[in-house]
Design a protein around this motif. Structure first.
Motif, short mmCIF file in Angstrom:
data_model
loop_
_atom_site.label_atom_id
_atom_site.label_comp_id
_atom_site.label_asym_id
_atom_site.label_seq_id
_atom_site.Cartn_x
_atom_site.Cartn_y
_atom_site.Cartn_z
N PRO A 220 0.81 -1.23 0.00
CA PRO A 220 0.00 0.00 0.00
C PRO A 220 0.84 1.28 0.00
CG PRO A 220 -0.89 -1.59 1.54
CD PRO A 220 0.40 -2.16 1.06
N ASP A 221 2.06 1.23 0.57
CA ASP A 221 2.89 2.45 0.58
C ASP A 221 3.72 2.59 -0.70
OD1 ASP A 221 4.81 0.58 0.92
OD2 ASP A 221 5.61 1.36 2.80
N GLY A 222 3.49 1.72 -1.66
CA GLY A 222 4.13 1.89 -2.96
C GLY A 222 5.48 1.22 -3.11
N THR A 223 5.96 0.51 -2.08
CA THR A 223 7.21 -0.24 -2.25
C THR A 223 6.86 -1.64 -2.79
OG1 THR A 223 7.12 -0.96 0.04
CG2 THR A 223 8.45 0.99 -0.44
N PHE A 224 7.89 -2.33 -3.26
CA PHE A 224 7.64 -3.63 -3.88
C PHE A 224 7.53 -4.73 -2.83
CE2 PHE A 224 9.53 -1.21 -7.31
CZ PHE A 224 8.68 -1.51 -8.35
N GLU A 225 6.57 -5.59 -3.07
CA GLU A 225 6.45 -6.79 -2.23
C GLU A 225 7.28 -7.88 -2.92
OE1 GLU A 225 2.86 -9.62 -0.60
OE2 GLU A 225 2.39 -7.84 -1.76
N MET A 226 8.24 -8.43 -2.20
CA MET A 226 9.18 -9.36 -2.82
C MET A 226 9.10 -10.73 -2.16
SD MET A 226 10.64 -7.08 -4.78
CE MET A 226 12.06 -7.95 -5.41
N GLU A 227 9.59 -11.75 -2.87
CA GLU A 227 9.75 -13.06 -2.27
C GLU A 227 11.05 -13.66 -2.78
OE1 GLU A 227 6.51 -15.52 -3.47
OE2 GLU A 227 6.96 -15.35 -5.59
N PRO A 228 11.72 -14.45 -1.92
CA PRO A 228 12.96 -15.09 -2.39
C PRO A 228 12.63 -16.16 -3.42
CG PRO A 228 12.42 -15.82 -0.17
CD PRO A 228 11.40 -14.77 -0.54
N VAL A 229 13.54 -16.38 -4.34
CA VAL A 229 13.35 -17.40 -5.37
C VAL A 229 14.46 -18.41 -5.27
CG1 VAL A 229 13.24 -17.81 -7.86
CG2 VAL A 229 12.33 -15.70 -6.93
N SER A 230 14.09 -19.66 -5.33
CA SER A 230 15.10 -20.71 -5.42
C SER A 230 15.04 -21.25 -6.84
CB SER A 230 14.77 -21.81 -4.40
OG SER A 230 15.74 -22.81 -4.49
N LEU A 231 16.06 -20.94 -7.60
CA LEU A 231 16.05 -21.34 -9.00
C LEU A 231 16.64 -22.73 -9.15
CD1 LEU A 231 17.29 -18.12 -10.82
CD2 LEU A 231 14.97 -18.93 -10.56
N GLU A 232 15.97 -23.54 -9.93
CA GLU A 232 16.49 -24.88 -10.20
C GLU A 232 17.83 -24.76 -10.92
OE1 GLU A 232 15.29 -28.73 -12.89
OE2 GLU A 232 13.80 -27.16 -12.53
N GLY A 233 18.84 -25.42 -10.36
CA GLY A 233 20.15 -25.42 -10.99
C GLY A 233 21.01 -24.23 -10.64
N PHE A 234 20.46 -23.25 -9.93
CA PHE A 234 21.20 -22.04 -9.65
C PHE A 234 22.30 -22.31 -8.62
CE2 PHE A 234 21.20 -17.29 -9.02
CZ PHE A 234 21.20 -16.97 -10.37
N GLY A 235 23.39 -21.56 -8.71
CA GLY A 235 24.50 -21.73 -7.76
C GLY A 235 24.09 -21.37 -6.35
N GLU A 236 24.98 -21.61 -5.41
CA GLU A 236 24.62 -21.49 -4.00
C GLU A 236 24.71 -20.08 -3.44
OE1 GLU A 236 26.83 -24.36 -1.85
OE2 GLU A 236 25.89 -26.04 -2.86
N GLY A 237 25.01 -19.10 -4.23
CA GLY A 237 25.00 -17.73 -3.74
C GLY A 237 26.35 -17.20 -3.32
N LEU A 238 27.42 -17.95 -3.58
CA LEU A 238 28.75 -17.49 -3.19
C LEU A 238 29.78 -17.98 -4.20
CD1 LEU A 238 30.62 -16.23 -0.96
CD2 LEU A 238 30.80 -18.51 -0.03
N LEU A 239 30.58 -17.06 -4.69
CA LEU A 239 31.67 -17.42 -5.61
C LEU A 239 32.98 -16.87 -5.05
CD1 LEU A 239 30.31 -16.62 -9.19
CD2 LEU A 239 31.00 -18.86 -8.35
N ARG A 240 33.99 -17.70 -4.99
CA ARG A 240 35.30 -17.21 -4.54
C ARG A 240 36.25 -17.15 -5.72
NH1 ARG A 240 35.84 -16.93 0.90
NH2 ARG A 240 34.23 -18.01 2.09
#
Lengths: 240, 85
Positions: A220-240
């Motif tokens: 209602p205040d105009g900001t985005f309502e978001m949800e986390p997505v788990s993508l099939e095959g996607f990496g784990e969120g960290l690259l060294r």
């Protein structure tokens, strides 16, 4: 941290033009009078939603003379933030990062063998055959394509970098290595959701973390309502 | 083939691949990007035109600056397609 934000076609349709400012709408009207308007809107919404929540209302997405997008907050350019936008068939995707990065998204759809052979280098064609079974070849091709295009965007050149001068060298468990025209190796990740293939690439850097979110609507205040997505095959969120 | 004949074939090919272009003017200088064709779509179109004209476009031409408009495509294929005897 890189925030990758997706806007599905049905959400883009439901939101309409509401999230965009008059300046952004004017840009869309001036630049894109044709059928890609829906894609452009989806990309703009994804970019705005990828910005930290508290500041979304003052954020505008602008483009430089080469078309590269950037954030403007209360009229001032945020040059500390890298922004990459992609769209396909009404979907939008954006990556907001503090390092040079690129994102691409493609609808999973038939692509002829001949096109695949033109798009990929001989090494990539070998990788495609080795890494994906025949029945998954299309997913494999679109994965390699999105990674190549994301790498070109990370370089700030788009496909000007040369289709065959950027080469995916490794692609496994959601993690990819991409050879750039200057010989450096960039890192990337990829995944699938709702019939879409997503690729994201970062230029060489010591450490990259990321999260993927999806727009669900507007609060209602105009900001985005978001949800986390788990993508099939996607990496784990960290690259060294 | 003349440039006009090539332009006609390219327009028809684009419209057959992208039905939404039936009502889109596809003017010679209009950026193809505005017509709803992304980079992968453009590559698919080039390959379809190569088959249609029985020619092969060099990889060096497969960059956005050389493929911005319908006129760019006409120029490329006119240089490759043999003139009628």
């Amino acid at each position: 941290m890189t925030v990758i934000c997706l806007v599905p076609d049905e959400i883009r349709e439901a939101l309409g033009l509401q999230p965009l400012t008059e300046k952004e709408l004017e840009w869309i009207r001036l630049q894109n009078p044709g059928p890609r308007v829906a894609d452009r809107i989806a990309g703009r919404i994804a970019a705005k939603a990828a910005f930290p929540e508290a500041n979304q209302l003052g954020v505008e997405v602008e483009n430089d003379e080469n078309g590269a997008p950037w954030y403007s907050v209360d009229g001032a350019r945020r040059s500390d933030l890298n922004l990459s936008i992609a769209h396909s068939h009404g979907w939008g995707a954006a990556a907001r990062s503090n390092v040079a990065s690129g994102v691409d998204v493609e609808l999973l759809r038939p692509i002829s063998d001949k096109v695949q052979q033109r798009a990929l280098t001989p090494n990539e064609l070998q990788l495609l055959s080795r890494r994906w079974a025949t029945e998954d070849r299309l997913v494999g091709f679109l994965t390699l394509w999105t990674l190549k295009e994301a790498a070109c965007k990370a370089l700030g050149l788009g496909l000007k970098a040369g289709l065959h001068k950027v080469e995916v060298r490794m692609c496994r468990f959601g993690i990819a290595r991409i050879k750039l025209p200057d010989g450096r190796i960039a890192r990337g990740t990829y995944g699938f959701t709702d019939g879409m293939v997503l690729g994201a690439v970062w230029l060489p850097n010591s450490l990259v973390t990321w999260q993927v979110t999806r727009v669900r609507g507007l609060t209602p205040d105009g900001t985005f309502e978001m949800e986390p997505v788990s993508l099939e095959g996607f990496g784990e969120g960290l690259l060294r | 083939m003349t440039p006009d004949e090539i332009r006609t074939v390219i327009r028809a090919t684009l419209r057959s691949r992208y039905p939404h272009l039936e009502t889109f003017p596809l003017e010679g200088t209009e950026p193809l990007d505005n017509s709803g064709i992304n980079s992968l779509g453009l590559l698919q179109t080039i390959v379809a035109l190569e088959e249609q004209f029985s020619v092969s476009v060099d990889d060096d031409y497969l960059v956005p600056e050389r493929l911005r408009t319908l006129d760019d495509l006409v120029l490329i294929f006119h240089a490759l397609v043999p003139a009628a005897p």
